[in-house]
Design an enzyme around this catalytic site. Structure first.
Site, PDB file in Angstrom:
ATOM      1  N   HIS A  22       0.843  -1.211   0.000  1.00  0.00           N
ATOM      2  CA  HIS A  22       0.000   0.000   0.000  1.00  0.00           C
ATOM      3  C   HIS A  22       0.876   1.259   0.000  1.00  0.00           C
ATOM      4  O   HIS A  22       0.614   2.215  -0.740  1.00  0.00           O
ATOM      5  CB  HIS A  22      -0.885   0.047   1.258  1.00  0.00           C
ATOM      6  CG  HIS A  22      -1.901  -1.042   1.343  1.00  0.00           C
ATOM      7  ND1 HIS A  22      -2.065  -1.829   2.444  1.00  0.00           N
ATOM      8  CD2 HIS A  22      -2.834  -1.466   0.445  1.00  0.00           C
ATOM      9  CE1 HIS A  22      -3.055  -2.691   2.244  1.00  0.00           C
ATOM     10  NE2 HIS A  22      -3.531  -2.495   1.043  1.00  0.00           N
TER      11      HIS A  22
ATOM     12  N   LYS B 238     -16.659  -6.778   6.629  1.00  0.00           N
ATOM     13  CA  LYS B 238     -15.360  -7.432   6.431  1.00  0.00           C
ATOM     14  C   LYS B 238     -14.721  -7.869   7.745  1.00  0.00           C
ATOM     15  O   LYS B 238     -13.690  -8.519   7.720  1.00  0.00           O
ATOM     16  CB  LYS B 238     -14.410  -6.470   5.701  1.00  0.00           C
ATOM     17  CG  LYS B 238     -14.636  -6.426   4.198  1.00  0.00           C
ATOM     18  CD  LYS B 238     -13.388  -5.957   3.458  1.00  0.00           C
ATOM     19  CE  LYS B 238     -13.490  -6.261   1.967  1.00  0.00           C
ATOM     20  NZ  LYS B 238     -12.302  -5.864   1.233  1.00  0.00           N
TER      21      LYS B 238
ATOM     22  N   ARG C 137      -2.002  -6.411  -8.346  1.00  0.00           N
ATOM     23  CA  ARG C 137      -0.992  -7.428  -8.027  1.00  0.00           C
ATOM     24  C   ARG C 137      -1.083  -8.565  -9.035  1.00  0.00           C
ATOM     25  O   ARG C 137      -0.272  -8.693  -9.917  1.00  0.00           O
ATOM     26  CB  ARG C 137      -1.211  -7.961  -6.602  1.00  0.00           C
ATOM     27  CG  ARG C 137      -0.837  -6.974  -5.530  1.00  0.00           C
ATOM     28  CD  ARG C 137      -1.376  -7.368  -4.181  1.00  0.00           C
ATOM     29  NE  ARG C 137      -2.829  -7.261  -4.172  1.00  0.00           N
ATOM     30  CZ  ARG C 137      -3.581  -7.346  -3.082  1.00  0.00           C
ATOM     31  NH1 ARG C 137      -3.020  -7.597  -1.918  1.00  0.00           N
ATOM     32  NH2 ARG C 137      -4.879  -7.213  -3.143  1.00  0.00           N
TER      33      ARG C 137
ATOM     34  N   SER D  30      -2.505  -7.853   2.849  1.00  0.00           N
ATOM     35  CA  SER D  30      -2.836  -7.684   4.275  1.00  0.00           C
ATOM     36  C   SER D  30      -3.308  -8.998   4.895  1.00  0.00           C
ATOM     37  O   SER D  30      -2.936  -9.337   6.023  1.00  0.00           O
ATOM     38  CB  SER D  30      -3.933  -6.638   4.462  1.00  0.00           C
ATOM     39  OG  SER D  30      -3.507  -5.383   4.043  1.00  0.00           O
TER      40      SER D  30
HETATM   41  P1  ADP Z   1      -9.719  -3.537  -0.756  1.00  0.00           P
HETATM   42  O1  ADP Z   1     -10.597  -4.052   0.327  1.00  0.00           O
HETATM   43  O2  ADP Z   1     -10.257  -2.323  -1.460  1.00  0.00           O
HETATM   44  O3  ADP Z   1      -9.171  -4.572  -1.710  1.00  0.00           O
HETATM   45  P2  ADP Z   1      -7.036  -3.396   0.287  1.00  0.00           P
HETATM   46  O4  ADP Z   1      -6.607  -2.702   1.523  1.00  0.00           O
HETATM   47  O5  ADP Z   1      -6.879  -4.892   0.266  1.00  0.00           O
HETATM   48  O6  ADP Z   1      -8.509  -2.943   0.065  1.00  0.00           O
HETATM   49  O7  ADP Z   1      -6.277  -2.806  -0.970  1.00  0.00           O
HETATM   50  C1  ADP Z   1      -6.419  -1.471  -1.372  1.00  0.00           C
HETATM   51  C2  ADP Z   1      -5.797  -1.321  -2.749  1.00  0.00           C
HETATM   52  O8  ADP Z   1      -4.395  -1.560  -2.663  1.00  0.00           O
HETATM   53  C3  ADP Z   1      -6.317  -2.313  -3.798  1.00  0.00           C
HETATM   54  O9  ADP Z   1      -6.354  -1.649  -5.043  1.00  0.00           O
HETATM   55  C4  ADP Z   1      -5.262  -3.400  -3.806  1.00  0.00           C
HETATM   56  O10 ADP Z   1      -5.225  -4.092  -5.034  1.00  0.00           O
HETATM   57  C5  ADP Z   1      -4.021  -2.562  -3.591  1.00  0.00           C
HETATM   58  N1  ADP Z   1      -2.908  -3.342  -3.047  1.00  0.00           N
HETATM   59  C6  ADP Z   1      -2.875  -4.039  -1.896  1.00  0.00           C
HETATM   60  N2  ADP Z   1      -1.680  -4.637  -1.721  1.00  0.00           N
HETATM   61  C7  ADP Z   1      -0.937  -4.313  -2.808  1.00  0.00           C
HETATM   62  C8  ADP Z   1       0.390  -4.637  -3.251  1.00  0.00           C
HETATM   63  N3  ADP Z   1       1.183  -5.451  -2.553  1.00  0.00           N
HETATM   64  N4  ADP Z   1       0.804  -4.122  -4.432  1.00  0.00           N
HETATM   65  C9  ADP Z   1      -0.006  -3.340  -5.163  1.00  0.00           C
HETATM   66  N5  ADP Z   1      -1.257  -2.993  -4.820  1.00  0.00           N
HETATM   67  C10 ADP Z   1      -1.722  -3.469  -3.651  1.00  0.00           C
END
Ligand code: ADP
Length: 170
Positions: free
Chosen positions: A18, A42, A97, A135
């Protein structure tokens, strides 16, 4: 004209993936609004206030870094397109990803574009070293007693340690 971007997510907890996307995204817009999702469905490990605080600390660490726009961290609930509109955003930032992310984002982007054609979804990829981080897996590793320091910023690692301790003693 001030170009505003929103970066919505659950951030439970914020990872180096992030953080990488935030740093890249903040170079593309004048103001980046990070939306911390309040999504009781969630059942996140960290309450939204905790996630807000962690993200606030991470963003404070970027202060003074050259080439970055202003960054704000706010809670959000409801539709992402409404969140984008409420902040006057023309850019909706998402990280990509894997193919799994792609399939989900492909549909979301199409539907969001229909609901809010004035908001452009922009996808960024993290550095190779951060691309595999999720996460959910960080939490699994932490719960199973593994080392998670390589996946999250130090302030998050400390919060995770405290959270696991409090969950154990609960
Ligand atoms: P959501 O519930 O919206 O998926 P997340 O917190 O899991 O929320 O992710 C928020 C954003 O960050 C999403 O677009 C996700 O694809 C991106 N993201 C999470 N981890 C990574 C990573 N390691 N590399 C690139 N983008 C990431």
């Amino acid at each position: 004209m001030t170009r505003v971007g929103v970066y919505p997510g659950t951030f439970d907890p914020p990872t180096l993936g992030h953080f990488d996307i935030i740093r890249r995204g903040a170079k593309l817009v004048d103001r980046l609004v990070i939306g911390i999702g309040i999504n009781p469905g969630k059942s996140p490990m960290f309450g939204f206030e905790e996630r807000l605080e962690m993200m606030g600390e991470l963003v404070a660490g970027l202060a003074g870094e050259p080439g970055l726009g202003e960054i704000a961290v706010v809670p959000f609930k409801g539709l992402v397109v409404d969140f984008a509109r409420a902040h006057g955003a023309s850019v909706l930032l998402r990280g990509l990803r894997s193919g799994t992310d792609f399939d989900y984002e492909f549909q979301m982007t199409g539907m969001n574009a229909t609901m809010a054609p004035e908001v452009e979804t922009v996808f960024l990829m993290a550095d190779l070293a951060h691309q595999a981080i999720a996460s959910s897996l960080v939490k699994d590793v932490a719960r199973l007693g593994g080392s998670y320091g390589a996946f999250v910023p130090a302030v998050v690692a400390e919060r995770l340690r405290l959270k696991l301790e409090s969950l154990k003693s609960a």
